[in-house]
Design a protein around this motif. Structure first.
Motif, mmCIF file in Angstrom:
data_model
loop_
_atom_site.group_PDB
_atom_site.id
_atom_site.type_symbol
_atom_site.label_atom_id
_atom_site.label_comp_id
_atom_site.label_asym_id
_atom_site.label_seq_id
_atom_site.Cartn_x
_atom_site.Cartn_y
_atom_site.Cartn_z
ATOM 1 N N ARG A 197 0.854 -1.187 0.000
ATOM 2 C CA ARG A 197 0.000 0.000 0.000
ATOM 3 C C ARG A 197 0.896 1.246 0.000
ATOM 4 O O ARG A 197 1.576 1.520 0.986
ATOM 5 C CB ARG A 197 -0.927 -0.005 1.208
ATOM 6 N N THR A 198 0.875 1.946 -1.101
ATOM 7 C CA THR A 198 1.772 3.079 -1.298
ATOM 8 C C THR A 198 0.962 4.352 -1.489
ATOM 9 O O THR A 198 0.035 4.394 -2.298
ATOM 10 C CB THR A 198 2.663 2.828 -2.533
ATOM 11 N N LYS A 199 1.318 5.393 -0.757
ATOM 12 C CA LYS A 199 0.587 6.653 -0.839
ATOM 13 C C LYS A 199 0.795 7.316 -2.208
ATOM 14 O O LYS A 199 1.846 7.169 -2.834
ATOM 15 C CB LYS A 199 1.049 7.606 0.261
ATOM 16 N N THR A 200 -0.196 8.058 -2.620
ATOM 17 C CA THR A 200 -0.139 8.787 -3.878
ATOM 18 C C THR A 200 1.006 9.790 -3.863
ATOM 19 O O THR A 200 1.157 10.564 -2.910
ATOM 20 C CB THR A 200 -1.454 9.540 -4.122
ATOM 21 N N VAL A 201 1.819 9.767 -4.915
ATOM 22 C CA VAL A 201 2.874 10.761 -5.052
ATOM 23 C C VAL A 201 2.241 12.155 -5.099
ATOM 24 O O VAL A 201 1.312 12.406 -5.858
ATOM 25 C CB VAL A 201 3.695 10.503 -6.333
#
Length: 745
Positions: free
Chosen positions: A205-209
């Motif tokens: 789960r990676t946050k939006t750039v």
């Protein structure tokens, strides 16, 4: 952790180039062959748009260990600016915390397929972007092996560091970057890739750039662009599409405060290009809008003024009362089968034109001189935009520079580049840099609308409740055998291939209204009609609607007429559909709960844009006929890997709410060729209070990953209307629901 192991490469041709940076860094680029770079995406097929494309990507590593990755595709809110760099970073084997992302400008000499549309980004970039990261890693490993005089096969990498475990030596990528410049880049076709079991970035789960900047309201969208000496423009077009200006009070407008230019644009006949109208330019947006309010235009007569929503419906009724214009598929003997059927089911379905209605209306900033044009654009298809502007302005494409700016939503609207060519034309005529901004009314009334459509269905069931005959007469738009954009249908639409006696008929009527692709084009509308009528057949057969679908999918037939290779390749995989339907049954508790009258569950599935989704919707309908969606279960099969679960779930949830919004109240109607709706007061969007819990599940299969943003939408509308039937016994054959009486007692 990854090691130098041999893994097969499947790419075609490709080579890399490394360049030293000031300060001892490395810049790595992969290049597409020129002929491959000219290949165009085919949004209307079920196949990958090009076979194994070579893509360009950049990796910049500086001595401090910071890795800057260029995101090449337009960012319209779908998360592509995060997802593509994740693919590179995974194979590069770096710590995501040390990654920085930059947005690329449009550049076909470096990049291929710089597009946002058709849910194509994942299938076309899954391997090529990973190979770029793997190649960069291989070069860094080779540089370390040379420095330490050890075999590269003995080295491992982890979070931006190369390790030689035997000698307990390690070196950061930043310290190796300068030396890696002299390493011969590997062939992208054979560079080893990670085993998916080794992924540390893909699947997390990676946050939006740029999320913080978005939340803080920093100027980063197309509407925020400013350039030196910039003027503002508004462009007024005829309410009847493509009608020319007969006269306008330009002298009065030019005399108004803040107005610097006002002139007529003759335009072209291209409904997706430069339309006729009046441009008003000034130094201040408010003053330009005040001048627009005083503009008086007399529009020339145009034949589209004879068209209306009532006329379209009347023409469809004429079609249904007569023989179809043509048949696009006929398996078995439908007429004989329907005569011998134990039970015959009939139903007519219709759906309206709708607008994309993105949060950020259309616009573009342009600066045009004698021999060049510079654009700041939110286009989803910058290559098409550049070509359109070049043709219209009489420039060469390489004279046009395009800066890709984040868009506040697209949903297919920004596939079309009319705002770009309007801004460029106005800027050239005004001889100043111009920011063209559409109003909300412009956006709703001059869209490339999702076309409406009409279906007359007939189904035949045998004594055991099996679907043995099926016919659809589709009344749509076009001329001859040419469909209007996104008003088409293909011969593989389910239940084709699973009913022994099937007939797909088509009749078309002329249309002067511009239409185009909207999220899950064609599928977003066809799903409502086909999956709604399939539900009717299931109920008539006395079968469970979910099991009825599974049973039909197990009865594949051989088509009477052979399909083209393209049609065959684009067909859905029945086993994958069965898999998501079974999962939908499991997670929703389908058939296990007795619901009170007024509450019901409905199901539907759909295959589109290479993705498979089944959805179950539970609704409660008050006796007054008000519909409340209690919950949605969405189950997708988009292949072996979910690259960023955060974005994947958000895309599915957004798609489901998008479909619900369409079902509840969205409708564009026409009177005398003009759009009746103007803003959100009469084109309602889903409200926060209407948004239900949406539970998302993925069934992972052995297929390469495909997109999510579009295929998750089509099933929600039919599942919703099927749930309404389960709750009330009332069958919905027309949307939006705001036009349907759902009162019950």
């Amino acid at each position: 952790m990854t090691t130098q192991s041999d893994m097969p490469g499947v790419s075609r041709r490709g080579f890399l180039r490394a360049t030293a940076l000031a300060g001892g860094g490395i810049l790595l680029a992969s290049y597409a062959e020129p002929l491959e770079a000219l290949e165009r995406l085919g949004l209307h097929t079920g196949l990958p748009p090009m076979a194994d494309p070579m893509l360009s990507a950049f990796v910049r590593i500086t001595p401090d260990g910071i890795v800057t990755i260029t995101a090449k595709n337009p960012e319209i809110g779908q998360g592509i600016k995060t997802m593509l760099p994740m693919l590179i970073a995974e194979e590069l084997d770096v710590d995501w915390a040390n990654v920085r992302v930059e947005q690329a400008d449009f550049d076909p000499t470096k990049y291929q397929a710089q597009i946002a549309g058709g849910s194509t980004a994942t299938p076309t970039n899954w391997l090529p972007q990973r190979r770029v990261g793997a190649a960069a890693r291989a070069m860094l490993v080779s540089a370390a092996a040379t420095q330490w005089n050890v075999p590269a096969a003995e080295l491992e990498t982890e979070k931006g560091v190369v390790h030689h475990r035997a000698s307990k030596r390690s070196a950061s990528y930043g310290s190796l970057a300068s030396a890696a410049v002299s390493v011969t880049p590997p062939d992208l076709a054979t560079v080893p890739l990670k085993d998916p079991k080794q992924f540390t970035i893909i699947g997390t789960r990676t946050k939006t750039v740029g999320l913080r900047d978005i939340l803080m309201g920093k100027p980063m969208f197309g509407i925020d662009v400013t350039v030196p000496n910039m003027h503002y423009a508004t462009f007024v077009k005829s309410p009847v599409f493509a009608a020319k200006v007969a006269s306008a009070n330009l002298d009065a407008i030019k005399a108004m405060p803040g107005v610097t230019h006002a002139f007529v644009v003759e335009g072209t006949t291209n409904l997706q290009g430069l339309m006729p109208g009046v441009a008003i330019i000034g130094k201040n947006w408010w003053m330009v809008q005040q001048a627009r309010k005083k503009l008086v235009v007399e529009w020339a007569a145009h034949p589209t003024s004879q068209q209306s929503s009532a006329g379209f419906a009347a023409k469809a009724a004429e079609f249904f009362a007569s023989a179809p214009q043509r048949t696009i598929r006929h398996d078995g003997d439908f007429d004989a089968a329907i005569k011998g059927a134990a039970k015959v089911v009939k139903g007519e379905y219709s759906y309206p034109f709708i607008s994309h209605a993105p949060l950020e209306p259309q616009g573009c900033t342009a600066h045009v001189t004698a021999d060049k044009c510079e654009l700041w654009t939110t286009s989803q298809t910058p290559q098409g935009g550049r070509a359109l502007v070049a043709t219209t302005l009489g420039l060469k494409e390489d004279q046009i520079t395009m800066h890709m700016v984040r868009a506040g939503g697209g949903f297919g609207r920004r596939l079309y580049n009319d705002p770009l060519v309007e801004a460029a034309w106005i800027a050239r005529e005004a001889k100043v840099p111009v920011k063209l901004l559409w109003t909300r009314e412009d956006d709703l009334q001059h869209d490339m609308f999702r076309p409406g459509g009409f279906h007359s269905f007939t189904g035949g069931l045998d004594a055991n409740g099996k679907l043995i005959a099926f016919r659809n007469h589709f009344a749509t738009f076009g001329e001859g055998e040419r469909f209007a954009p996104s008003a088409d249908i293909g011969p593989t639409e389910y239940p084709a291939r699973f009913v022994p006696n099937l007939k797909m008929d088509v009749s078309v009527m002329p249309l002067g209204v511009p239409t185009g692709a909207l999220r899950a084009p064609r599928s977003n509308a066809l799903s409502f009609a086909f999956q709604g009528f399939i539900d009717e057949c299931a109920v008539a057969a006395g079968k469970d609607p979910l099991q009825f679908r599974i049973d039909t999918l197990k009865a594949e037939i051989t088509p009477t007429a052979p399909l083209t290779p393209q049609q065959q390749a684009g067909q859905m995989d029945a086993q994958r559909v069965i898999g998501i339907l079974e999962k939908a049954r499991e997670v929703s508790g389908w058939g296990k709960t007795t619901l009170p009258k007024g509450t019901g569950m409905g199901c539907a599935f759909y295959f589109s844009h290479r993705g498979y989704f089944a959805e179950v919707v539970q609704v409660t309908v008050s006796k007054a006929g008000d519909v409340k969606v209690d919950k949605v279960w969405a189950i997708g099969d988009v292949g072996s890997d979910i690259i960023n679960p955060n974005h994947a779930e958000q895309q599915v949830q957004g798609a489901a709410m998008d479909g619900m919004s369409q079902a509840y109240g969205q409708e564009i109607t026409f009177t005398a060729g003009k759009v009746d709706q103007a803003n959100f007061n009469n084109y309602p969007m889903l409200r926060i209070r209407q948004a239900p819990p949406i539970e998302v599940h993925f069934v992972k299969t052995a297929f390469s990953p495909t997109g999510i943003g579009e295929p998750a939408l089509p099933p929600v509308v039919p599942a919703m209307i099927n749930a309404i039937f389960a709750a009330t016994g009332k069958r919905v054959r027309q949307i939006p629901l705001s036009k349907v009486d759902l009162k019950w007692s």
